[in-house]
Design an enzyme around this catalytic site. Structure first.
Site, PDB file in Angstrom:
ATOM      1  CG  ASP A 309       3.063  -0.662  -4.598  1.00 29.34           C
ATOM      2  OD1 ASP A 309       3.036   0.454  -5.143  1.00 29.34           O
ATOM      3  OD2 ASP A 309       3.466  -1.692  -5.164  1.00 29.34           O
ATOM      4  CD  GLU A 362      -0.130   2.804  -6.615  1.00 30.28           C
ATOM      5  OE1 GLU A 362       0.088   3.192  -7.776  1.00 30.28           O
ATOM      6  OE2 GLU A 362       0.077   1.642  -6.250  1.00 30.28           O
TER       7      GLU A 362
END
Length: 631
Positions: A309, A362
């Site tokens: 993330d 990401e």
């Protein structure tokens, strides 16, 4: 006390931990059921507690076994690690650490390496040893031999608490596995499952990096869910959050009274946007902690991949900061060199240790070489989310069809950089929350056009180079935004439009997996050829996907509300091309009026750069796929 007061850690120098090279710290730190020999009482069983707190004056372990009053732990000389063996304790014992800092103040902390924890709002760590016996040997063997870039990948992103509210890991092992199998996805991706105190954070603010959240059951229950998915042929990706952690007083922050896991300087150590601390990637023990955590989920829970993330927030020292609010690197630049080194380290280590796993970034900027190998100067990820494709195509989707011709490049631009990285095309939870509207409500005009447009869009997505990810609920066109506090609106899948979209997703997955031309050369320009990228007047795009054996699938998508009849296209071979998908079919709640009667015939007549041509019908706000297999 005649027995080993360190419970087997005596003599351990923790050199690997202090050098950043210990990638299995969960085997040493935390709590462990152990057996030791006592000179007077013989063999003793109990729990060994160990915690890294190098700047503490005093450390105690507290729990119901000592009425939460505290047993003093002892510092293993030269290690910064405090340890204690407490005989007679067993599994599921609650405990915390009490740490006295240099100023004499006491801080009650949960165990950073606890394998289980109480359910929020309680937070005590829990002694836990897995007894799970895995039954996924065949899957694990296939994983080690897999070549992900040349294999199909369609990912169903799931927030476990909101898929069907109140379901446990064990219940999901039946219901989720059955549903994902029926839909035909190759993988599920779980939003973070590590323990977190605040449910609306969706798990992205972690307080228990080694603790699966107890909201849905025990750690072995999660193992059972993953095992069942593997036995059904479904891979498991989990979101991992090494970029920041919350400031809860009982968590990692100021752990021993000092900035142990984070930077001391708030210009380096705090995310003001999120109210969180940033890990100090230059500290070797922090590297050992994080790399161990990544490996822990892959080894101990058989997770097949980690989606990392907020990578952009790790890469740039000035991320979401104004001038003067950040500290340049040693060369005066904005790149976080320590974070870059850490990401390369974790990616290299995991791919070497566990062949076939997936490391997915990401990453929302144009940082170069995210999916390049570390040896070639890259970050070493296997895949990167294509945020540019996502942003551009959603902007196009939201336009009234009459205006789409002026923004045609929003659909074509992604091919300019399509092979610069190994991409996953994401329509994730982030796109259907916080006022952005559901996918259905992004599309203008009436329900017929909304559903037809979504069917065309997802067909466009599934046939575009790259792997695919879709967030739960999008597959049946849920109207409300994602809300973690309630279940998906499953009942609407019985209604017109919603049910048709859900059936289309099933067929998209099945047809996609059956045709290697749609995925074998995802990372190779030889797998894609435009038929016509320049037809904005019809809001139409067309291309051919190919594999190395000469199989082809032609994909034509019409984002106009007008049907295209007698529409001429070029094709790589003459002969019969079978229509394998038509998003206007009655099965998908389409009109059924616009198709090609199952096939089209291509003539051996040149068309643009192709040796053959054909005339096709493309439905309004619809898409068709045509197949030509190698002879």
């Amino acid at each position: 006390m005649a027995h080993d007061k360190f419970g087997g850690l005596a003599g351990w120098d923790f050199e690997g931990f202090h050098s950043g090279g210990d990638t299995e710290i969960w085997k040493r730190l935390g709590s462990h059921l152990v057996t030791v020999e006592d000179d007077e009482r013989g063999t003793l069983t109990g729990v060994r507690f160990a915690v890294w707190a190098p700047n503490a004056q005093r450390v105690q372990v507290v729990g119901p076994f000592n009425w939460w009053t505290g047993d003093d732990m002892e510092l293993i000389p030269g290690t910064g690690v405090w340890a204690l063996f407490v005989p007679g304790l067993g599994e599921e014992t609650l405990y915390k650490f009490k740490i006295q800092d240099r100023s004499g103040h006491w801080h009650e902390k949960v165990d950073p390496v606890a394998k289980f924890a109480e359910q929020a709002p309680a937070n005590a760590s829990i002694v836990y040893e897995s007894k799970y016996v895995w039954s996924d040997d065949d899957w694990m063997a296939r994983r080690r031999a897999s070549q992900a870039h040349q294999e199909p990948m369609s990912i169903y992103e799931v927030h476990l608490g909101g898929w069907r509210k109140g379901k446990s890991y064990l219940e999901l092992a039946e219901e989720l596995v059955e549903y994902v199998t029926w839909q035909g996805y190759t993988h599920v991706e779980f939003m973070p499952l590590a323990e977190h105190p605040f449910e609306p954070s969706w798990g992205y603010q972690v307080t228990g990096y080694f603790s699966p959240t107890s909201r849905f059951g025990k750690p072995d229950d999660l193992r059972y869910l993953i095992d069942r998915l593997h036995q059904a042929g479904i891979g498991v990706i989990m979101d991992w959050v090494p970029g920041h952690f919350p400031k809860d007083a009982w968590g990692l922050g100021r752990f021993d009274g000092t900035a142990l896991y984070e930077h001391e300087d708030p210009r380096q150590g705090e995310h003001r946007d999120w109210g969180t601390y940033i890990f100090n990637y230059g500290r070797n023990e922090v590297k050992s902690f994080l790399v161990s955590n990544a490996l822990y989920w892959i080894k101990e829970f058989h997770v097949d991949g980690l989606r990392v993330d907020a990578v952009a927030s790790m890469l740039y020292l000035d991320y979401s900061r104004e001038e003067g609010e950040w500290v340049p690197n040693q060369f005066g630049g904005r790149e976080n060199l320590e974070a870059i080194d850490f990401l390369r380290y974790v990616n290299r280590h995991l791919y070497e240790r566990e062949p076939g796993i997936l490391m997915i970034a990401e990453e929302s900027t144009s940082f170069p070489g995210v999916t390049k190998p570390v040896d070639d100067g890259g970050l070493g990820f296997g895949f990167k989310w294509n945020m540019g494709w996502m942003n551009d195509t959603l902007r196009y989707l939201e336009l009234d069809p009459v205006y789409r011709q002026y923004e045609h490049n929003l659909l074509t631009f992604a091919m300019v950089y399509a092979y610069s990285e190994n991409f996953i095309l994401p329509i994730s939870h982030d796109e259907v929350v916080h006022g952005k509207g559901s996918m259905l409500n992004k599309v203008p005009q009436d329900d017929w056009r909304k559903f037809a447009t979504l069917r065309a869009y997802y067909s466009f997505m599934w046939s575009f180079p790259g792997k695919q990810l879709i967030f739960m609920g999008c597959e049946f066109g849920q109207r409300p935004e994602f809300n973690e506090s309630v279940s998906l609106e499953w009942w609407v899948s019985d209604l017109w439009g919603h049910g048709g979209l859900q059936r289309l997703f099933r067929d998209l997955n099945l047809v996609y997996r059956e045709h290697p031309a749609l995925w074998r050369l995802d990372s190779d320009p030889a797998g894609f050829s435009w038929i016509n990228a320049d037809d904005p007047g019809h809001n139409t795009l067309s291309w051919v996907r190919s594999d190395e054996e000469g199989n082809h699938v032609a994909c034509i998508t019409n984002f106009s509300p007008d049907p295209l009849q007698d529409y001429e296209i070029g094709l790589p071979t003459d002969g019969t091309w079978t229509e394998i998908l038509n998003t206007d079919a009655p099965a998908y709640d389409g009109s059924g009026q616009y198709g090609n009667l199952g096939a089209v015939h291509a003539k051996a007549e040149p068309w643009s750069h192709f040796p053959a041509r054909a005339t096709v019908t493309v439905p309004p706000l619809g898409s068709i796929w045509l197949r030509r297999n190698a002879d």
